[in-house]
Design a protein around this motif. Sequence first.
Motif, PDB file in Angstrom:
ATOM      1  N   GLY A  11      -5.606  -3.190   1.704  1.00 32.39           N
ATOM      2  CA  GLY A  11      -5.034  -3.198   0.357  1.00 32.39           C
ATOM      3  C   GLY A  11      -4.472  -4.556  -0.004  1.00 32.39           C
ATOM      4  N   SER A  12      -3.462  -4.573  -0.855  1.00 29.74           N
ATOM      5  CA  SER A  12      -2.999  -5.863  -1.365  1.00 29.74           C
ATOM      6  C   SER A  12      -2.284  -6.657  -0.283  1.00 29.74           C
ATOM      7  N   TYR A  13      -1.424  -6.021   0.508  1.00 29.05           N
ATOM      8  CA  TYR A  13      -0.751  -6.804   1.554  1.00 29.05           C
ATOM      9  C   TYR A  13      -1.704  -7.127   2.710  1.00 29.05           C
ATOM     10  N   LYS A  39     -15.331  -2.204   0.861  1.00 29.23           N
ATOM     11  CA  LYS A  39     -14.313  -3.172   1.287  1.00 29.23           C
ATOM     12  C   LYS A  39     -14.700  -3.784   2.629  1.00 29.23           C
ATOM     13  N   THR A  76      -1.087   0.266   5.927  1.00 37.81           N
ATOM     14  CA  THR A  76      -1.304   1.403   5.016  1.00 37.81           C
ATOM     15  C   THR A  76       0.037   1.837   4.423  1.00 37.81           C
ATOM     16  N   PRO A  77       0.031   2.832   3.521  1.00 38.78           N
ATOM     17  CA  PRO A  77       1.308   3.389   3.052  1.00 38.78           C
ATOM     18  C   PRO A  77       2.196   3.836   4.230  1.00 38.78           C
ATOM     19  N   ASN A  78       3.513   3.700   4.036  1.00 37.14           N
ATOM     20  CA  ASN A  78       4.520   3.885   5.093  1.00 37.14           C
ATOM     21  C   ASN A  78       4.344   5.132   5.962  1.00 37.14           C
ATOM     22  N   HIS A  81       1.827   5.070   8.933  1.00 33.95           N
ATOM     23  CA  HIS A  81       1.901   4.104  10.042  1.00 33.95           C
ATOM     24  C   HIS A  81       1.940   4.805  11.393  1.00 33.95           C
ATOM     25  N   GLU A  98       3.246  -2.524   9.697  1.00 33.06           N
ATOM     26  CA  GLU A  98       4.035  -3.064   8.589  1.00 33.06           C
ATOM     27  C   GLU A  98       5.377  -2.332   8.524  1.00 33.06           C
ATOM     28  N   LYS A  99       6.320  -2.914   7.761  1.00 26.70           N
ATOM     29  CA  LYS A  99       7.608  -2.288   7.539  1.00 26.70           C
ATOM     30  C   LYS A  99       7.507  -1.307   6.376  1.00 26.70           C
ATOM     31  N   ARG A 127       8.335 -10.617   8.803  1.00 26.60           N
ATOM     32  CA  ARG A 127       7.940 -12.022   8.635  1.00 26.60           C
ATOM     33  C   ARG A 127       9.129 -12.965   8.498  1.00 26.60           C
ATOM     34  N   TRP A 166       1.363   5.041  -4.724  1.00 29.50           N
ATOM     35  CA  TRP A 166       1.870   5.723  -3.528  1.00 29.50           C
ATOM     36  C   TRP A 166       3.344   5.437  -3.280  1.00 29.50           C
ATOM     37  N   ARG A 167       3.847   4.277  -3.704  1.00 30.75           N
ATOM     38  CA  ARG A 167       5.261   3.946  -3.469  1.00 30.75           C
ATOM     39  C   ARG A 167       6.208   4.944  -4.138  1.00 30.75           C
ATOM     40  N   TYR A 184      14.950  -4.854   3.295  1.00 29.04           N
ATOM     41  CA  TYR A 184      15.184  -6.295   3.500  1.00 29.04           C
ATOM     42  C   TYR A 184      16.677  -6.603   3.589  1.00 29.04           C
ATOM     43  N   TYR A 263       7.849 -14.091  -0.832  1.00 32.33           N
ATOM     44  CA  TYR A 263       6.812 -14.781  -0.071  1.00 32.33           C
ATOM     45  C   TYR A 263       7.045 -16.286  -0.017  1.00 32.33           C
TER      46      TYR A 263
END
Length: 333
Positions: A11-13, A39, A76-78, A81, A98-99, A127, A166-167, A184, A263
């Motif tokens: 996906g985007s990230y 993809k 992927t979505p949280n 994971h 990912e977080k 990161r 999805w968020r 964060y 970023y």
Amino acid sequence: PILRVAILGLGSYGTRVADAMQSCKKAKLVGAISGTPSKLTAWQSKYGIPEKNCYNYETYDAIKNNPDIDAVYIITPNALHKEAAMRVAKAGKHVISEKPMSINAKDAQEMVDACKKAGVKLLVGYRMHYEPKTLEVIRMRNAGEFGKVLFFQGLSGFIIGDPTQWRLNKALSGGGAMMDIGIYSVNGARYMIGEEPIWVTAQEVKTNPEKFKEGIDETITFQLGFPGGAVASCLSTYSLNNLDKFFLDGDKGFAEMQPSTGYGPIQGHTHKGELTQPHITHQTLQMDGMSELIFEGIQPVVPVDGEEAVKDLKIIDAIFEAIKTGKKVALKL
Ligand code: NAD
């Protein structure tokens, strides 16, 4: 050795990480896992990924028999994971997630246990733990340049768009702004103060229950207390922009960063002047750092392992509990 990574979730990230990895010296993108065949073909040509290193969600357990992949990076979505991490661990490959690593501390601990049992590393995409200006502030704090640190403010938020994403779907996100962006400030409070919190208080505000349904937090303010006497006061929201700011204050000096976790470039200053460390793409530094961690045993100043993520999720669990009960919640991390 070079850390050979397959990304799961294009996906985007995932795309941002893949782009950043093109500049890595110690890590290389070599594989891809996706439910969308188009993809996979696009990534093969864009990133030079061989077809034999491409999998879909039904076939990727076979990565076990692929000697050309060392680690799988789950983006992927949280809420997805955990299952992916369990499967990757079972395939004997290192796991990078990912977080937030999962959607609660119990699941996070199960991931830590499973990876330990499988003898693979479990790392999380923190990161900022590789970001030079952040590391300079941590160095100054450890050297006593701020004196006794007593206050941290963390502001984390943005106005979220598309209500169908999805968020904003609890089954996929596990929560609202807190899981996504508030984390964060949770993680930042810990690495900026340099201690683990011992209590949490929190308050929730919801102005749009239509968009932010049950289980999707819109705005939360929370406070963390630390054993040395410091307090953190933080905001997590999906309803305001211009919120990416850290302020750390001690009796001899301060650090202020804005943006503090975007970023980049991160910008900031302390009582001694501007932070001038160079901007390097965070994900490039992170993936080279993770290669050094896995192959050379070089630990970052602030950990990026599964245990670190369990701590953040214990705090987030406590924030939700404090909101539900209206009470101060004690923590032991
Ligand atoms: P995204 O929606 O752009 O990408 C998610 C990907 O997962 C898509 O390719 C989608 O097809 C795939 N996917 C697989 N199964 C799915 C399912 N059942 N439902 C929906 N999508 C499914 O999201 P994103 O912004 O790339 O975020 C992915 C993860 O990365 C999240 O955990 C997020 O918190 C994290 N993230 C981290 C950072 C960071 O700075 N560290 C930044 C952005 C996102």
